[in-house]
Design an enzyme around this catalytic site. Structure first.
Site, PDB file in Angstrom:
ATOM      1  N   ARG A 162      50.403  36.812  41.965  1.00 41.45           N
ATOM      2  CA  ARG A 162      50.070  38.245  41.865  1.00 41.45           C
ATOM      3  C   ARG A 162      48.806  38.571  42.664  1.00 41.45           C
ATOM      4  NH1 ARG A 162      50.188  39.182  35.538  1.00 41.45           N
ATOM      5  NH2 ARG A 162      49.507  37.001  35.601  1.00 41.45           N
TER       6      ARG A 162
ATOM      7  N   CYS B 131      43.701  40.158  37.881  1.00 41.91           N
ATOM      8  CA  CYS B 131      42.632  40.888  37.183  1.00 41.91           C
ATOM      9  C   CYS B 131      41.699  41.678  38.103  1.00 41.91           C
ATOM     10  CB  CYS B 131      41.804  39.922  36.341  1.00 41.91           C
ATOM     11  SG  CYS B 131      42.741  39.285  34.956  1.00 41.91           S
TER      12      CYS B 131
ATOM     13  N   THR C 102      49.091  45.428  31.261  1.00 43.10           N
ATOM     14  CA  THR C 102      48.525  46.763  31.538  1.00 43.10           C
ATOM     15  C   THR C 102      48.407  46.879  33.052  1.00 43.10           C
ATOM     16  OG1 THR C 102      46.299  45.833  31.271  1.00 43.10           O
ATOM     17  CG2 THR C 102      47.233  46.955  29.377  1.00 43.10           C
TER      18      THR C 102
ATOM     19  N   GLU D 150      42.771  32.060  34.708  1.00 41.20           N
ATOM     20  CA  GLU D 150      44.032  31.340  34.818  1.00 41.20           C
ATOM     21  C   GLU D 150      43.753  29.917  35.283  1.00 41.20           C
ATOM     22  OE1 GLU D 150      47.110  33.282  37.057  1.00 41.20           O
ATOM     23  OE2 GLU D 150      46.763  35.130  35.942  1.00 41.20           O
TER      24      GLU D 150
ATOM     25  N   GLU E 100      39.733  39.588  26.407  1.00 38.44           N
ATOM     26  CA  GLU E 100      39.778  38.180  26.826  1.00 38.44           C
ATOM     27  C   GLU E 100      38.988  38.013  28.115  1.00 38.44           C
ATOM     28  OE1 GLU E 100      41.457  37.258  29.699  1.00 38.44           O
ATOM     29  OE2 GLU E 100      42.461  39.138  30.151  1.00 38.44           O
ATOM     30  N   PHE E 101      38.418  36.820  28.270  1.00 33.34           N
ATOM     31  CA  PHE E 101      37.698  36.501  29.509  1.00 33.34           C
ATOM     32  C   PHE E 101      38.271  35.206  30.095  1.00 33.34           C
ATOM     33  CE2 PHE E 101      34.813  38.858  26.729  1.00 33.34           C
ATOM     34  CZ  PHE E 101      34.442  39.909  27.558  1.00 33.34           C
TER      35      PHE E 101
ATOM     36  N   VAL F 225      47.979  35.642  28.821  1.00 36.14           N
ATOM     37  CA  VAL F 225      46.988  35.913  27.771  1.00 36.14           C
ATOM     38  C   VAL F 225      47.591  35.655  26.387  1.00 36.14           C
ATOM     39  CG1 VAL F 225      45.588  37.728  26.701  1.00 36.14           C
ATOM     40  CG2 VAL F 225      45.756  37.577  29.185  1.00 36.14           C
TER      41      VAL F 225
ATOM     42  N   LYS G 121      44.677  31.444  43.760  1.00 38.45           N
ATOM     43  CA  LYS G 121      43.629  30.423  43.714  1.00 38.45           C
ATOM     44  C   LYS G 121      44.339  29.115  43.356  1.00 38.45           C
ATOM     45  CE  LYS G 121      42.399  30.931  38.834  1.00 38.45           C
ATOM     46  NZ  LYS G 121      41.328  31.056  37.859  1.00 38.45           N
TER      47      LYS G 121
HETATM   48  C1  UDX Z   1      39.273  36.408  36.287  1.00 35.65           C
HETATM   49  C2  UDX Z   1      37.981  36.271  35.463  1.00 35.65           C
HETATM   50  O1  UDX Z   1      37.259  35.122  35.921  1.00 35.65           O
HETATM   51  C3  UDX Z   1      38.303  36.150  33.989  1.00 35.65           C
HETATM   52  O2  UDX Z   1      37.095  36.094  33.245  1.00 35.65           O
HETATM   53  C4  UDX Z   1      39.107  37.385  33.591  1.00 35.65           C
HETATM   54  O3  UDX Z   1      39.442  37.380  32.242  1.00 35.65           O
HETATM   55  C5  UDX Z   1      40.365  37.473  34.437  1.00 35.65           C
HETATM   56  O4  UDX Z   1      40.003  37.527  35.812  1.00 35.65           O
HETATM   57  P1  UDX Z   1      41.171  34.816  37.230  1.00 35.65           P
HETATM   58  O5  UDX Z   1      41.816  36.055  37.777  1.00 35.65           O
HETATM   59  O6  UDX Z   1      42.034  33.811  36.558  1.00 35.65           O
HETATM   60  O7  UDX Z   1      40.020  35.215  36.176  1.00 35.65           O
HETATM   61  O8  UDX Z   1      40.496  34.075  38.460  1.00 35.65           O
HETATM   62  P2  UDX Z   1      39.031  33.708  38.961  1.00 35.65           P
HETATM   63  O9  UDX Z   1      38.858  32.251  38.859  1.00 35.65           O
HETATM   64  O10 UDX Z   1      38.000  34.550  38.368  1.00 35.65           O
HETATM   65  O11 UDX Z   1      39.186  34.071  40.523  1.00 35.65           O
HETATM   66  C6  UDX Z   1      39.553  35.368  40.937  1.00 35.65           C
HETATM   67  C7  UDX Z   1      39.648  35.443  42.443  1.00 35.65           C
HETATM   68  O12 UDX Z   1      38.369  35.312  43.040  1.00 35.65           O
HETATM   69  C8  UDX Z   1      40.512  34.357  43.075  1.00 35.65           C
HETATM   70  O13 UDX Z   1      41.272  34.924  44.114  1.00 35.65           O
HETATM   71  C9  UDX Z   1      39.491  33.370  43.610  1.00 35.65           C
HETATM   72  O14 UDX Z   1      39.963  32.600  44.670  1.00 35.65           O
HETATM   73  C10 UDX Z   1      38.370  34.294  44.024  1.00 35.65           C
HETATM   74  N1  UDX Z   1      37.046  33.665  44.053  1.00 35.65           N
HETATM   75  C11 UDX Z   1      36.485  33.213  42.906  1.00 35.65           C
HETATM   76  C12 UDX Z   1      36.350  33.569  45.258  1.00 35.65           C
HETATM   77  O15 UDX Z   1      36.841  33.982  46.320  1.00 35.65           O
HETATM   78  N2  UDX Z   1      35.094  33.029  45.250  1.00 35.65           N
HETATM   79  C13 UDX Z   1      34.510  32.580  44.117  1.00 35.65           C
HETATM   80  O16 UDX Z   1      33.365  32.108  44.210  1.00 35.65           O
HETATM   81  C14 UDX Z   1      35.223  32.664  42.909  1.00 35.65           C
END
Ligand code: UDX
Length: 432
Positions: free
Chosen positions: A329, A261, A87, A156, A152-153, A12, A322
């Protein structure tokens, strides 16, 4: 141009620092790890994040971006101080704010008159007030220093894109003039700016992540039902997604969500709910469905290799939580690898970005640097992360390397028809 300090050079903090420098501000980014600061000062990015190397190089070249060890040096010369420290989840599920508290105490004595401290990391409702209170106790008068929440939204892997093209910017602050000053940092962006009270801004972040986690658990539950009734979840989500109230995004079934997250933020929101006596049964269900989804993948793998994992060799493709990140993590892949090993399997894995740190995270796991070599002699190949490059590998080579041509595709990434034609036994999620 504003003078900005960013405290914390993680995912972040680095994105915030490089993007704000790109928008024309003068940014000093602080971290406590000397080696990290040294590497960043030389233009070396320690994480895999699309667009970050270019923005870091740009910031260093223009002189608008620099790195220092220690928060005080950065905060002392800033009009805006972004708190981007971790955090993490405490044992009881709550968010551990000790890094935030320590940094706040550290910077309080050196803050300029009129400085705004901005909570950027995800912090529970009440944290803006908490930071205000600590600043006051540590010697910064609240008449001189203000605090705002600006969550933040960022996803990654696409965090730079998300920062520069946000769906919205949320600013939680009771003082409208301070909110306007914070919003001016983002003036160059074409995004709606929403100013709220601090508690609402903090809740927006938790509610957004909890809702996205809910969508994923919902679709995973539907996928599991599809398997039982011979429906295809891909057709189902396509049909659902055309309804604009539902949309296509975040309706991909898989091994369950992970990352830094969703698991942490859902736990923290449940903790906060319990604290105020609210039984958030829906969110409890979301977390439980997610936990079971990891287990379900282990059960699928077990049944594909004949009912027992004992002594069976299993190959994994993908370890990160992902694709397009090197972050391990709370990765579902690691949970699944661990369970397979506990069941007696010999587990080897290939991941394009994870490196050997996964071996430390899961004792017994062997990381191999080649996607074909990892398959040698295995009774099953399980695809655990949706890296696009997996789709383009030579599946004749994969089949010949495997002891039995079994593929468990937990991300529905591969083409079942093409694989079955090549002689594979294929199983996905939510498709018969
Ligand atoms: C997420 C939020 O999208 C972001 O807005 C916030 O600030 C931080 O948390 P991130 O953790 O980077 O971002 O990953 P994200 O792309 O949201 O995916 C999170 C998890 O959900 C991954 O394990 C991903 O594989 C899974 N996922 C996501 C699914 O299983 N199916 C989906 O349709 C989308």
């Amino acid at each position: 141009m504003s003078e900005v300090a960013v405290i914390g050079a993680g995912y972040v903090g680095l994105t915030t620092a490089t993007c704000l420098a790109h928008l024309g501000h003068r940014v000093i980014c602080a971290d406590i790890v000397e080696e990290r600061v040294e590497r960043l000062s030389k233009g070396e990015v320690p994480i895999l994040e699309d667009g970050l190397p270019a923005l870091l190089a740009e910031g260093l070249a223009t002189g608008r971006l620099s790195f220092v060890v220690g928060a005080r040096k950065a905060a002392a010369v800033a009009d805006f101080v972004f708190l981007c420290v971790p955090t993490p989840q405490a044992d009881d599920g709550s968010a551990d704010l000790s890094f935030v508290e320590d940094v706040t105490r550290e910077i309080a004595p050196v803050l300029r008159r009129g400085a705004v401290v901005i909570n950027k990391s995800t912090m529970p409702v009440g944290s803006t007030r908490l930071v205000e209170q600590i600043l006051g106790e540590a010697g910064a008068s609240i008449d001189q220093v203000r605090v705002a929440s600006n969550p933040e939204f960022l996803r990654e892997g696409t965090s730079v894109e998300d920062f520069l093209h946000p769906n919205r910017v949320v600013i939680g602050c009771d003082d409208p003039s301070v909110a306007v000053r914070v919003s001016e940092l983002y003036r160059a962006l074409d995004a709606p700016i929403l100013v709220t009270d601090p508690a609402s801004a903090e809740m927006i972040k938790y509610a957004s992540n909890a809702f996205l986690a809910t969508k994923i658990s919902f679709v995973n539950a539907i996928a599991n039902l599809c398997e039982a009734v011979d429906a295809d979840v891909r057709e189902v989500t396509l049909g659902m997604g055309y309804d604009q109230r539902i949309g296509f995004e975040f309706l991909h079934p898989g091994p369950g969500y992970g990352g830094s997250c969703f698991p942490k933020d859902t736990a923290a929101l449940l903790f906060a709910s319990r604290n105020v006596g609210y039984d958030f049964a829906l969110l409890d269900g979301v977390v439980e469905v997610n936990r079971r989804q990891h287990e379900r993948m282990v059960e699928k793998a077990t049944s594909m290799v004949g009912g027992s994992l004992e002594g069976v060799t299993i190959a994994l493709w993908g370890l990160t939580f992902k694709a397009n990140t090197d972050d391990l993590r709370d990765s579902p892949a690691l949970v699944i690898a661990q369970r397979l090993i506990e069941g007696g399997a010999n587990v080897r894995a290939f991941d394009p970005a994870a490196g050997e740190s996964a071996e430390r995270a899961v004792p017994g796991l062997v990381v191999v640097s080649d996607p074909y070599e990892v398959c040698a002699g295995a009774a099953l190949l399980a695809v655990l992360t949706e890296w696009d490059q997996f789709r383009w590998l030579d599946f004749n080579r994969v089949r010949d390397a495997l002891a039995s041509p079994n593929v468990l595709d937990t991300r529905n990434l591969l083409d079942p028809v093409a694989l079955r034609r090549r002689g594979f036994t294929y199983e996905g999620v939510g498709r018969s």
